[in-house]
Enzyme design. Sequence first.
Site, PDB file in Angstrom:
ATOM      1  N   ALA A  66       0.954  -1.176  -0.018  1.00 50.44           N
ATOM      2  CA  ALA A  66       0.074  -0.137  -0.079  1.00 50.44           C
ATOM      3  C   ALA A  66       0.902   1.349   0.023  1.00 50.44           C
ATOM      4  CB  ALA A  66      -0.916   0.003   1.287  1.00 50.44           C
ATOM      5  N   GLY A 111       0.668  -4.869   0.619  1.00 47.64           N
ATOM      6  CA  GLY A 111      -0.490  -5.113  -0.060  1.00 47.64           C
ATOM      7  C   GLY A 111      -0.237  -5.691  -1.317  1.00 47.64           C
ATOM      8  N   GLU A 114      -0.489  -9.559  -0.832  1.00 43.14           N
ATOM      9  CA  GLU A 114      -1.969  -9.509  -0.418  1.00 43.14           C
ATOM     10  C   GLU A 114      -2.748  -9.601  -1.709  1.00 43.14           C
ATOM     11  OE1 GLU A 114      -1.664  -6.413   2.504  1.00 43.14           O
ATOM     12  OE2 GLU A 114      -2.949  -7.827   3.724  1.00 43.14           O
ATOM     13  N   GLU A 134       4.559  -4.990   7.145  1.00 43.78           N
ATOM     14  CA  GLU A 134       3.888  -4.091   7.906  1.00 43.78           C
ATOM     15  C   GLU A 134       4.158  -3.937   9.289  1.00 43.78           C
ATOM     16  OE1 GLU A 134       2.435  -6.329   5.674  1.00 43.78           O
ATOM     17  OE2 GLU A 134       0.808  -5.453   4.496  1.00 43.78           O
TER      18      GLU A 134
HETATM   19  N1  CAA Z   1       4.605   3.077  -0.826  1.00 43.64           N
HETATM   20  C1  CAA Z   1       4.969   4.303  -1.376  1.00 43.64           C
HETATM   21  N2  CAA Z   1       6.108   4.613  -2.044  1.00 43.64           N
HETATM   22  C2  CAA Z   1       7.001   3.376  -1.824  1.00 43.64           C
HETATM   23  C3  CAA Z   1       6.486   2.350  -1.649  1.00 43.64           C
HETATM   24  C4  CAA Z   1       5.452   2.053  -0.861  1.00 43.64           C
HETATM   25  N3  CAA Z   1       4.874   0.842  -0.606  1.00 43.64           N
HETATM   26  N4  CAA Z   1       7.546   1.390  -1.865  1.00 43.64           N
HETATM   27  C5  CAA Z   1       8.546   1.969  -2.566  1.00 43.64           C
HETATM   28  N5  CAA Z   1       8.060   3.188  -2.759  1.00 43.64           N
HETATM   29  C6  CAA Z   1       8.807   4.315  -3.475  1.00 43.64           C
HETATM   30  C7  CAA Z   1      10.032   4.769  -2.947  1.00 43.64           C
HETATM   31  O1  CAA Z   1       9.590   5.767  -1.599  1.00 43.64           O
HETATM   32  C8  CAA Z   1      10.857   5.516  -3.908  1.00 43.64           C
HETATM   33  O2  CAA Z   1      10.205   6.588  -4.252  1.00 43.64           O
HETATM   34  P1  CAA Z   1      11.271   7.930  -4.383  1.00 43.64           P
HETATM   35  O3  CAA Z   1      12.085   7.476  -5.303  1.00 43.64           O
HETATM   36  O4  CAA Z   1      10.249   8.978  -4.649  1.00 43.64           O
HETATM   37  O5  CAA Z   1      11.985   8.158  -3.200  1.00 43.64           O
HETATM   38  C9  CAA Z   1      10.525   4.709  -5.006  1.00 43.64           C
HETATM   39  O6  CAA Z   1       9.308   3.928  -4.719  1.00 43.64           O
HETATM   40  C10 CAA Z   1      11.545   3.370  -5.075  1.00 43.64           C
HETATM   41  O7  CAA Z   1      11.907   2.839  -3.823  1.00 43.64           O
HETATM   42  P2  CAA Z   1      13.247   2.687  -3.108  1.00 43.64           P
HETATM   43  O8  CAA Z   1      14.117   3.624  -3.198  1.00 43.64           O
HETATM   44  O9  CAA Z   1      12.941   2.408  -1.690  1.00 43.64           O
HETATM   45  O10 CAA Z   1      13.800   1.448  -3.694  1.00 43.64           O
HETATM   46  P3  CAA Z   1      14.845   0.382  -3.184  1.00 43.64           P
HETATM   47  O11 CAA Z   1      15.055  -0.680  -4.514  1.00 43.64           O
HETATM   48  O12 CAA Z   1      15.893   1.008  -2.445  1.00 43.64           O
HETATM   49  O13 CAA Z   1      13.940  -0.736  -1.973  1.00 43.64           O
HETATM   50  C11 CAA Z   1      11.753  -1.723  -1.217  1.00 43.64           C
HETATM   51  C12 CAA Z   1      12.747  -1.457  -2.585  1.00 43.64           C
HETATM   52  C13 CAA Z   1      12.725  -2.749  -0.638  1.00 43.64           C
HETATM   53  C14 CAA Z   1      10.693  -2.548  -2.011  1.00 43.64           C
HETATM   54  C15 CAA Z   1      11.522  -0.640  -0.638  1.00 43.64           C
HETATM   55  O14 CAA Z   1      10.987   0.410  -1.370  1.00 43.64           O
HETATM   56  C16 CAA Z   1      10.412  -0.766   0.409  1.00 43.64           C
HETATM   57  O15 CAA Z   1      10.720  -1.342   1.714  1.00 43.64           O
HETATM   58  N6  CAA Z   1       9.122  -0.506   0.126  1.00 43.64           N
HETATM   59  C17 CAA Z   1       8.225  -0.547   1.045  1.00 43.64           C
HETATM   60  C18 CAA Z   1       7.366  -1.750   1.162  1.00 43.64           C
HETATM   61  C19 CAA Z   1       6.602  -1.820   2.448  1.00 43.64           C
HETATM   62  O16 CAA Z   1       6.879  -1.778   3.546  1.00 43.64           O
HETATM   63  N7  CAA Z   1       5.301  -2.386   1.968  1.00 43.64           N
HETATM   64  C20 CAA Z   1       4.259  -2.409   2.910  1.00 43.64           C
HETATM   65  C21 CAA Z   1       3.341  -1.203   2.972  1.00 43.64           C
HETATM   66  S1  CAA Z   1       2.341  -1.165   4.216  1.00 43.64           S
HETATM   67  C22 CAA Z   1       0.927  -2.056   3.513  1.00 43.64           C
HETATM   68  O17 CAA Z   1       1.135  -2.527   2.304  1.00 43.64           O
HETATM   69  C23 CAA Z   1      -0.392  -2.073   4.202  1.00 43.64           C
HETATM   70  C24 CAA Z   1      -1.193  -2.974   3.721  1.00 43.64           C
HETATM   71  O18 CAA Z   1      -1.464  -4.253   4.145  1.00 43.64           O
HETATM   72  C25 CAA Z   1      -2.512  -2.614   3.367  1.00 43.64           C
END
Ligand code: CAA
Length: 260
Positions: A66, A111, A114, A134
């Site tokens: 998400a 998500g 999911e 999460e």
């Molecule tokens: N939401 C919003 N933006 C996201 C994102 C997310 N879940 N995941 C990645 N992005 C964005 C980053 O902020 C970044 O944006 P900018 O270039 O503007 O800074 C861009 O995508 C590229 O990401 P990274 O620079 O972080 O890329 P990376 O290769 O270094 O890392 C990654 C990749 C490990 C997937 C890392 O992006 C990450 O950990 N992302 C979040 C994963 C996460 O926590 N997901 C769960 C979300 S909560 C959820 O999903 C709740 C639910 O169940 C409903």
Amino acid sequence: MTAEFVKLEFEGPVALITIDRPKALNAINLQVLTELDGALTQILAHADARVLILTGGGEKAFVAGADIAEMANFTPMQGLALSTKGHQVFARLEALPIPTIAAVNGFALGGGLELALACDLLYASEKARLGLPEVSLAVIPGFGGTQRLTRLVGRNRARELVFTGDAIDAAKAKEIGLALEVLAPEALLPRCKEIAQKIASRGPVALAQAKRVMEAGADLPLKDANEIERQAFGLLFGTDDLKEGMRAFLEKRKAAFKNA
Ligand code: CAA
């Protein structure tokens, strides 16, 4: 409907949805959920669609979860509304009367995993990383992950993934029964399309019933679940496709199904 982030294409009997927001690693915001819902409506209206493949745009991600930027300042009611909408759209996906395939081409986190779990079959690229991170954001999976992952891989594996927040690679995902096959990145979509074409050649009414019966029976006592199967089995004998399928076998020719 003009969709910005959710692309829908039809290739013969195969519908292909691409979550295409690569700058944010295809993160699911409210707009993506609305567009995905719209794509499902279009698929339901497309009489020839027999199988759906879902994948992520760009090189890196299926869906990285998400949208954290969107929800970071949500109130509890907004959080509840996001989860409600996610559950509604994913439940529609799960209830589609055609088989669905997640082609997990990269990060499938939160998500994103999911979303893949709401599909019927999951195939993964060697590059895929799958997890429910999460709790590292001090939230929990909100689009069905705690429930669907548990039902698929068992409570023990699911607890480990949910509590640690660790992502696993595709080989581990296959080992625990989450992914069906691990494929080279360039082979993932062709293989998913090959499987989709095979499924599309089978009797569509029977497929819809097989899917419905397996879903409906999953949480029931075996006796009640078997009763659902028994009823559906009998009803299929009223379809033209069943007559055609059995006739074609006896006449040693390929069946021509009409979804009727
Ligand atoms: N939401 C919003 N933006 C996201 C994102 C997310 N879940 N995941 C990645 N992005 C964005 C980053 O902020 C970044 O944006 P900018 O270039 O503007 O800074 C861009 O995508 C590229 O990401 P990274 O620079 O972080 O890329 P990376 O290769 O270094 O890392 C990654 C990749 C490990 C997937 C890392 O992006 C990450 O950990 N992302 C979040 C994963 C996460 O926590 N997901 C769960 C979300 S909560 C959820 O999903 C709740 C639910 O169940 C409903």
